[in-house]
Design a protein around this motif. Sequence first.
Motif, PDB file in Angstrom:
ATOM      1  N   ALA A 173       0.880  -1.283   0.373  1.00 47.46           N
ATOM      2  CA  ALA A 173      -0.050   0.262  -0.220  1.00 47.46           C
ATOM      3  C   ALA A 173       1.443   1.263   0.251  1.00 47.46           C
ATOM      4  N   GLU A 174       1.468   1.222   0.977  1.00 45.08           N
ATOM      5  CA  GLU A 174       3.172   2.204   0.917  1.00 45.08           C
ATOM      6  C   GLU A 174       2.954   3.310  -0.881  1.00 45.08           C
ATOM      7  N   GLN A 175       3.710   2.027  -1.478  1.00 47.67           N
ATOM      8  CA  GLN A 175       4.665   1.874  -3.022  1.00 47.67           C
ATOM      9  C   GLN A 175       2.695   2.307  -4.219  1.00 47.67           C
ATOM     10  N   ASP A 176       1.719   1.660  -3.368  1.00 46.61           N
ATOM     11  CA  ASP A 176       0.594   2.603  -3.254  1.00 46.61           C
ATOM     12  C   ASP A 176       0.467   4.027  -3.905  1.00 46.61           C
ATOM     13  N   ARG A 177       0.825   4.027  -2.444  1.00 42.28           N
ATOM     14  CA  ARG A 177       0.760   5.759  -2.311  1.00 42.28           C
ATOM     15  C   ARG A 177       1.515   6.578  -2.607  1.00 42.28           C
ATOM     16  N   GLU A 186      -5.409   9.420  -1.000  1.00 49.01           N
ATOM     17  CA  GLU A 186      -6.188  10.236  -0.522  1.00 49.01           C
ATOM     18  C   GLU A 186      -6.729   8.649   0.239  1.00 49.01           C
ATOM     19  N   ARG A 187      -7.065   7.885  -0.656  1.00 47.46           N
ATOM     20  CA  ARG A 187      -7.899   6.278   0.320  1.00 47.46           C
ATOM     21  C   ARG A 187      -6.432   5.893  -0.233  1.00 47.46           C
ATOM     22  N   GLN A 244      -5.611   3.651   7.855  1.00 46.53           N
ATOM     23  CA  GLN A 244      -6.561   2.597   8.141  1.00 46.53           C
ATOM     24  C   GLN A 244      -5.861   1.635   6.695  1.00 46.53           C
ATOM     25  N   VAL A 245      -6.218   1.792   5.301  1.00 48.18           N
ATOM     26  CA  VAL A 245      -5.521   0.614   4.499  1.00 48.18           C
ATOM     27  C   VAL A 245      -3.715   0.047   4.924  1.00 48.18           C
ATOM     28  N   LEU A 246      -3.408   1.189   4.815  1.00 47.56           N
ATOM     29  CA  LEU A 246      -2.092   1.377   5.132  1.00 47.56           C
ATOM     30  C   LEU A 246      -2.492  -0.148   6.128  1.00 47.56           C
ATOM     31  N   SER A 247      -2.617   0.127   7.220  1.00 43.69           N
ATOM     32  CA  SER A 247      -2.478  -0.692   8.356  1.00 43.69           C
ATOM     33  C   SER A 247      -3.605  -2.666   8.074  1.00 43.69           C
ATOM     34  N   ILE A 248      -4.919  -2.053   7.038  1.00 42.77           N
ATOM     35  CA  ILE A 248      -4.803  -3.138   6.833  1.00 42.77           C
ATOM     36  C   ILE A 248      -3.906  -4.545   5.677  1.00 42.77           C
ATOM     37  N   ASP A 249      -3.643  -3.554   4.851  1.00 43.32           N
ATOM     38  CA  ASP A 249      -2.145  -4.424   4.124  1.00 43.32           C
ATOM     39  C   ASP A 249      -0.720  -4.727   4.666  1.00 43.32           C
TER      40      ASP A 249
END
Length: 82
Positions: free
Chosen positions: A21-25, A45-46, A51-56
């Motif tokens: 997710a960090e790479q996507d961000r 923003e998503r 929460q998205v980062l934590s779930i990933d």
Amino acid sequence: MDEAEVSGQVWRDEVRVRLMAEQDRDALARLVEVDADPFEVELYERAADPQVLSIDRAQRSRAGQYARHVRRLRERQQRQDS
């Protein structure tokens, strides 16, 4: 393997090969810097949502834990067979 095991393995394989997710961000941040397209901003923003980062991270951790568990079981079985 039963259907649940196959489904779980497919999920774990998917988790391992997808970008973090960090790479996507970070990739989306670079796009937003260039032209700030509203759709790209929404995606950023998503992707930047804690929460998205934590779930990933949790999904990656779980997939890794399971892989280590399976590897240890195989190693233990190989030692018993020897």
